[in-house]
Write a protein that holds these residues in place. Structure first.
Motif, PDB file in Angstrom:
ATOM      1  N   ILE A   1       2.772   7.414   0.521  1.00  0.00           N
ATOM      2  CA  ILE A   1       2.834   6.592  -0.685  1.00  0.00           C
ATOM      3  C   ILE A   1       2.121   7.324  -1.817  1.00  0.00           C
ATOM      4  O   ILE A   1       1.022   7.851  -1.626  1.00  0.00           O
ATOM      5  CB  ILE A   1       2.131   5.233  -0.464  1.00  0.00           C
ATOM      6  CG1 ILE A   1       2.595   4.564   0.827  1.00  0.00           C
ATOM      7  CG2 ILE A   1       2.296   4.313  -1.669  1.00  0.00           C
ATOM      8  CD1 ILE A   1       3.952   3.964   0.793  1.00  0.00           C
ATOM      9  N   TYR A   2       2.762   7.324  -2.977  1.00  0.00           N
ATOM     10  CA  TYR A   2       2.182   7.961  -4.149  1.00  0.00           C
ATOM     11  C   TYR A   2       2.043   6.903  -5.232  1.00  0.00           C
ATOM     12  O   TYR A   2       2.997   6.180  -5.522  1.00  0.00           O
ATOM     13  CB  TYR A   2       3.101   9.099  -4.591  1.00  0.00           C
ATOM     14  CG  TYR A   2       2.763   9.717  -5.912  1.00  0.00           C
ATOM     15  CD1 TYR A   2       1.895  10.798  -5.984  1.00  0.00           C
ATOM     16  CD2 TYR A   2       3.323   9.224  -7.087  1.00  0.00           C
ATOM     17  CE1 TYR A   2       1.585  11.378  -7.213  1.00  0.00           C
ATOM     18  CE2 TYR A   2       3.022   9.793  -8.315  1.00  0.00           C
ATOM     19  CZ  TYR A   2       2.152  10.872  -8.373  1.00  0.00           C
ATOM     20  OH  TYR A   2       1.847  11.436  -9.580  1.00  0.00           O
ATOM     21  N   ILE A   3       0.836   6.779  -5.788  1.00  0.00           N
ATOM     22  CA  ILE A   3       0.588   5.754  -6.808  1.00  0.00           C
ATOM     23  C   ILE A   3       0.035   6.442  -8.050  1.00  0.00           C
ATOM     24  O   ILE A   3      -0.879   7.261  -7.935  1.00  0.00           O
ATOM     25  CB  ILE A   3      -0.488   4.751  -6.310  1.00  0.00           C
ATOM     26  CG1 ILE A   3      -0.118   4.202  -4.934  1.00  0.00           C
ATOM     27  CG2 ILE A   3      -0.698   3.623  -7.330  1.00  0.00           C
ATOM     28  CD1 ILE A   3      -1.324   3.787  -4.115  1.00  0.00           C
ATOM     29  N   ARG A   4       0.604   6.110  -9.201  1.00  0.00           N
ATOM     30  CA  ARG A   4       0.051   6.702 -10.416  1.00  0.00           C
ATOM     31  C   ARG A   4      -0.051   5.653 -11.521  1.00  0.00           C
ATOM     32  O   ARG A   4       0.857   4.856 -11.730  1.00  0.00           O
ATOM     33  CB  ARG A   4       0.941   7.842 -10.903  1.00  0.00           C
ATOM     34  CG  ARG A   4       0.237   8.728 -11.938  1.00  0.00           C
ATOM     35  CD  ARG A   4       1.178   9.745 -12.512  1.00  0.00           C
ATOM     36  NE  ARG A   4       2.175   9.055 -13.322  1.00  0.00           N
ATOM     37  CZ  ARG A   4       3.270   9.645 -13.796  1.00  0.00           C
ATOM     38  NH1 ARG A   4       3.543  10.896 -13.530  1.00  0.00           N
ATOM     39  NH2 ARG A   4       4.119   8.950 -14.532  1.00  0.00           N
ATOM     40  N   ILE A   5      -1.187   5.636 -12.194  1.00  0.00           N
ATOM     41  CA  ILE A   5      -1.325   4.788 -13.384  1.00  0.00           C
ATOM     42  C   ILE A   5      -1.570   5.725 -14.555  1.00  0.00           C
ATOM     43  O   ILE A   5      -2.447   6.589 -14.479  1.00  0.00           O
ATOM     44  CB  ILE A   5      -2.520   3.813 -13.262  1.00  0.00           C
ATOM     45  CG1 ILE A   5      -2.361   2.929 -12.025  1.00  0.00           C
ATOM     46  CG2 ILE A   5      -2.621   2.938 -14.515  1.00  0.00           C
ATOM     47  CD1 ILE A   5      -3.507   1.946 -11.830  1.00  0.00           C
TER      48      ILE A   5
ATOM     49  N   ASP B   1       7.682   5.793  -2.437  1.00  0.00           N
ATOM     50  CA  ASP B   1       7.527   5.732  -0.983  1.00  0.00           C
ATOM     51  C   ASP B   1       8.648   6.499  -0.315  1.00  0.00           C
ATOM     52  O   ASP B   1       9.619   6.906  -0.965  1.00  0.00           O
ATOM     53  CB  ASP B   1       7.517   4.274  -0.511  1.00  0.00           C
ATOM     54  CG  ASP B   1       8.834   3.559  -0.783  1.00  0.00           C
ATOM     55  OD1 ASP B   1       9.869   3.981  -0.224  1.00  0.00           O
ATOM     56  OD2 ASP B   1       8.844   2.567  -1.545  1.00  0.00           O
ATOM     57  N   ASN B   2       8.497   6.726   0.978  1.00  0.00           N
ATOM     58  CA  ASN B   2       9.537   7.370   1.769  1.00  0.00           C
ATOM     59  C   ASN B   2      10.169   6.356   2.721  1.00  0.00           C
ATOM     60  O   ASN B   2      10.516   6.666   3.848  1.00  0.00           O
ATOM     61  CB  ASN B   2       8.947   8.557   2.559  1.00  0.00           C
ATOM     62  CG  ASN B   2       7.827   8.101   3.477  1.00  0.00           C
ATOM     63  OD1 ASN B   2       7.186   7.084   3.223  1.00  0.00           O
ATOM     64  ND2 ASN B   2       7.580   8.828   4.555  1.00  0.00           N
TER      65      ASN B   2
ATOM     66  N   TYR C   1      -2.339   5.340   9.306  1.00  0.00           N
ATOM     67  CA  TYR C   1      -1.119   6.066   9.670  1.00  0.00           C
ATOM     68  C   TYR C   1      -0.310   6.444   8.431  1.00  0.00           C
ATOM     69  O   TYR C   1       0.810   6.929   8.549  1.00  0.00           O
ATOM     70  CB  TYR C   1      -0.268   5.220  10.637  1.00  0.00           C
ATOM     71  CG  TYR C   1      -0.003   3.827  10.122  1.00  0.00           C
ATOM     72  CD1 TYR C   1       1.068   3.567   9.280  1.00  0.00           C
ATOM     73  CD2 TYR C   1      -0.869   2.772  10.442  1.00  0.00           C
ATOM     74  CE1 TYR C   1       1.290   2.311   8.772  1.00  0.00           C
ATOM     75  CE2 TYR C   1      -0.654   1.502   9.934  1.00  0.00           C
ATOM     76  CZ  TYR C   1       0.419   1.278   9.107  1.00  0.00           C
ATOM     77  OH  TYR C   1       0.630   0.020   8.597  1.00  0.00           O
ATOM     78  N   ALA C   2      -0.896   6.189   7.242  1.00  0.00           N
ATOM     79  CA  ALA C   2      -0.186   6.513   5.995  1.00  0.00           C
ATOM     80  C   ALA C   2      -0.900   7.628   5.241  1.00  0.00           C
ATOM     81  O   ALA C   2      -2.110   7.787   5.346  1.00  0.00           O
ATOM     82  CB  ALA C   2      -0.123   5.269   5.106  1.00  0.00           C
ATOM     83  N   ASN C   3      -0.126   8.404   4.500  1.00  0.00           N
ATOM     84  CA  ASN C   3      -0.702   9.303   3.502  1.00  0.00           C
ATOM     85  C   ASN C   3      -0.663   8.552   2.185  1.00  0.00           C
ATOM     86  O   ASN C   3       0.404   8.091   1.782  1.00  0.00           O
ATOM     87  CB  ASN C   3       0.135  10.572   3.359  1.00  0.00           C
ATOM     88  CG  ASN C   3      -0.155  11.556   4.472  1.00  0.00           C
ATOM     89  OD1 ASN C   3      -1.281  11.628   4.982  1.00  0.00           O
ATOM     90  ND2 ASN C   3       0.858  12.308   4.865  1.00  0.00           N
ATOM     91  N   ILE C   4      -1.808   8.442   1.535  1.00  0.00           N
ATOM     92  CA  ILE C   4      -1.836   7.714   0.263  1.00  0.00           C
ATOM     93  C   ILE C   4      -2.467   8.596  -0.805  1.00  0.00           C
ATOM     94  O   ILE C   4      -3.539   9.150  -0.596  1.00  0.00           O
ATOM     95  CB  ILE C   4      -2.631   6.396   0.403  1.00  0.00           C
ATOM     96  CG1 ILE C   4      -1.984   5.513   1.477  1.00  0.00           C
ATOM     97  CG2 ILE C   4      -2.695   5.657  -0.936  1.00  0.00           C
ATOM     98  CD1 ILE C   4      -2.736   4.240   1.782  1.00  0.00           C
TER      99      ILE C   4
ATOM    100  N   THR D   1      -5.701  10.854   3.867  1.00  0.00           N
ATOM    101  CA  THR D   1      -4.766  11.570   4.727  1.00  0.00           C
ATOM    102  C   THR D   1      -4.626  10.843   6.055  1.00  0.00           C
ATOM    103  O   THR D   1      -5.608  10.347   6.608  1.00  0.00           O
ATOM    104  CB  THR D   1      -5.273  13.009   4.962  1.00  0.00           C
ATOM    105  OG1 THR D   1      -5.611  13.548   3.694  1.00  0.00           O
ATOM    106  CG2 THR D   1      -4.229  13.877   5.625  1.00  0.00           C
ATOM    107  N   ARG D   2      -3.409  10.787   6.543  1.00  0.00           N
ATOM    108  CA  ARG D   2      -3.092  10.156   7.820  1.00  0.00           C
ATOM    109  C   ARG D   2      -3.991  10.719   8.932  1.00  0.00           C
ATOM    110  O   ARG D   2      -4.118  11.928   9.065  1.00  0.00           O
ATOM    111  CB  ARG D   2      -1.618  10.445   8.098  1.00  0.00           C
ATOM    112  CG  ARG D   2      -1.094   9.971   9.408  1.00  0.00           C
ATOM    113  CD  ARG D   2       0.382  10.330   9.527  1.00  0.00           C
ATOM    114  NE  ARG D   2       1.169   9.714   8.453  1.00  0.00           N
ATOM    115  CZ  ARG D   2       2.078  10.349   7.738  1.00  0.00           C
ATOM    116  NH1 ARG D   2       2.344  11.616   7.972  1.00  0.00           N
ATOM    117  NH2 ARG D   2       2.736   9.726   6.789  1.00  0.00           N
TER     118      ARG D   2
END
Ligand code: ADP
Ligand code: MG
Length: 537
Positions: free
Chosen positions: A57-61, A77-78, A201-204, A218-219
């Protein structure tokens, strides 16, 4: 003065929710920014973990217009993506979604993302932008959408398709809203941190407006929670509307057939038995029930004791391993443990309580336990003091009896998952004191706290042993010297070659004695005894 006529009209769903936006957490620019991140991240995670895809997941503000406090929030997301024909409705019609089924997901009502989109549209006039490639597709679909608030219909502003070189799947959603980053900042960082705890279990990745401080989690585990299955409702969980809907939608000639079809855990025999006891003719057609009849049926269903308890397949708890991994990787404590309780139920709704405890290490000591609350894997950050977990953690658990003395570096994680989480009030930020749930939380905390007590009492013993050993080691040189003197045999029987124990021999023997004793007690010291300077010449 002539009286004006009252004007009657109905509100569209979109208009209703816009007027009541505080219900959905969009009460001011700071809360709205936080809530927008939350809704988009939750959709992103749902699109991955409900389908057994390890999330990235990639989040940008990004500050879009500093003068007007406009921020662009983008989440990628993937996940499984969205079929293009549904995109306009999924993002442009309130109360449209894929989660209206009885199973645990983060979203439920087909509302979340649209609130952010509506709020963005009303405060900045900008459309939502969506880019999506559904699982297995070779295309990427791009949309810009506005919501026609009066009609609750999407307006497609722009639409494009691009062929991909390689198959890939996932979705990017980007909205521009009026926000207050300075005020929202702490909550947003905390929200992402806690999301990472529940999803090791997620890469954020999070890029905040400042841009220079990219946060990555990192996962650390590839195990994922088991995805929830869809189940039929339990008879104890019905209400009038639901029962009417079931009667209208299920093809059944008799009431008996209807009950077996509509509900979980109701077989022919139990249906017949229930209907007779409740005073209904099992062979009557369900479509012939009057409103009164439906009401009586609902009350009888709710109160009948003979049904099996609700099944928990619709739930997706995190599990002990994932909770421990999350707490360990994000908080870096010295001790961590987790407990997942067996499924239980309240009023026909299944639920599972999970608790994690992290202690020491990089956790800062505080005067109270630090509570991390989650409901269906979503961190709850507001209204902590109103939550049933806070009541339990702060006043009903006697932490002293678990060897915890405040100020202490203690984090308690409480996760409640259910097909119906009993939130207090409309904000959905705190959980009500339902006795069944309260009991489970208490039991789970006690179970986890017992493991903490074991760890802490062992640590205390080790510290005492270490203190003793250190004092003892200090005396070894002196004691060894005296013992060497004492061990010297009388001149009359000495064999002349000085065959007695030297001071060094005795030092070594004493040291070995200490080592053996520690080994027997299975105590490990954080220094190496043999390196200890006892000046063996
Ligand atoms: P809810 O999550 O409560 O269903 P939303 O308005 O947040 O409501 O989303 C509406 C629907 O759009 C979801 O049910 C889902 O089908 C779809 N959706 C939203 N975001 C994504 C995403 N990132 N990936 C896949 N589907 C999505
Ligand atoms: Mg949602």
């Amino acid at each position: 003065m002539p009286r004006r006529k009252e004007v009657f009209r109905s509100l569209s769903a979109a208009e209703f929710f816009y007027r009541n936006r505080e219900i959905a957490g969009f009460s001011n620019p700071s809360r709205a920014l936080y809530q927008t991140v939350r809704e988009l991240v939750e959709n992103a995670l749902d699109a991955c973990d409900s389908h057994e895809i390890l999330p990235s997941i990639y989040i940008r503000i990004k500050e879009e217009d500093p003068e007007k406090s406009h921020y662009r929030v983008t989440v990628s997301d993937n996940g499984i993506g969205i079929p293009p024909q549904y995109v306009p409705y999924a993002f442009g019609r309130v109360l449209f979604g894929s989660k209206y089924r009885l199973r645990q997901t983060r979203g439920m009502f087909g509302l979340g993302a649209k609130m952010a989109i509506l709020y963005g549209q009303l405060t900045t006039g900008k459309p939502v932008e969506i880019e999506t490639s559904p699982l297995g597709s070779r295309y990427k679909y791009y949309f810009k959408i506005l919501v026609d608030i009066k009609k609750n219909e999407p307006i497609i502003v722009d639409q494009r398709i691009r062929r991909l070189k390689r198959k890939s799947h996932g979705t990017t959603v980007s909205v521009v809203i009026e926000g207050d980053w300075a005020r929202a900042k702490n909550k947003v960082f905390e929200y992402i941190k806690r999301t990472a705890i529940a999803a090791p279990y997620a890469n954020i990745t999070f890029v905040p407006p400042e841009g220079d401080r990219v946060i990555t989690y990192t996962r650390t585990i590839t195990k994922m929670p088991i995805p929830p299955k869809e189940v039929k409702p339990h008879p104890h969980g019905v209400d009038m509307e639901m029962l009417k809907m079931l009667i209208a939608s299920i093809e059944a000639n008799t009431l008996k057939e209807f009950l077996v079809e509509a509900f979980q855990g109701v077989g022919e025999i139990s249906a017949e038995k229930f209907l007779r006891e409740a005073g209904f003719n099992p062979n009557m057609s369900p479509k012939l029930l009057t409103n009164e009849g439906i009401k009586t049926l609902m009350i009888k269903l709710k109160n009948y004791k003979g049904f099996k308890p609700p099944r928990a397949d619709a739930l997706s708890p995190l599990g002990e391993e994932i909770i421990e991994a999350g707490l360990r990787s994000v908080l870096e404590p010295e001790f961590v443990t987790a407990v997942t309780r067996k499924p239980s139920a309240y009023s026909g709704h299944p639920f599972i309580v999970e608790v994690g405890i992290a202690y020491g290490g990089k956790i800062k000591p505080k005067d109270e336990p630090q509570l991390y609350r989650f409901a269906n894997k979503i961190p709850l950050l507001y209204d902590e003091k109103a939550d049933v977990s806070w009541k339990i953690v702060s006043s009903e658990i006697d932490w002293k009896s678990y060897n915890v003395d405040f100020p202490a570096p203690l984090v308690v994680l409480v996760h409640i998952c259910s097909t119906k989480v009993p939130y207090k009030g409309v904000g959905k930020e705190s959980i009500a004191d339902v006795p069944e749930i309260e009991r489970e939380i208490k039991n789970a905390i006690r179970e986890a706290a017992r493991k903490l007590r074991l760890y802490l009492s062992r640590k205390k013993r080790e510290e005492e042993a270490k203190r003793k050993v250190l004092t003892f080691l200090k005396y070894i040189p002196e004691v060894a010297e005296s013992l060497a003197l004492l061990s010297k045999p009388p001149v009359s029987i000495a064999n002349g070659d000085g065959n007695y124990l030297s001071t060094d021999d005795i030092k070594k023997m004493l040291l070995n004695l200490v080592i053996a004793k520690l080994e027997r007690a299975d105590i490990k010291l954080d220094f190496n005894l043999e390196d200890f300077d006892i000046r063996i010449e």
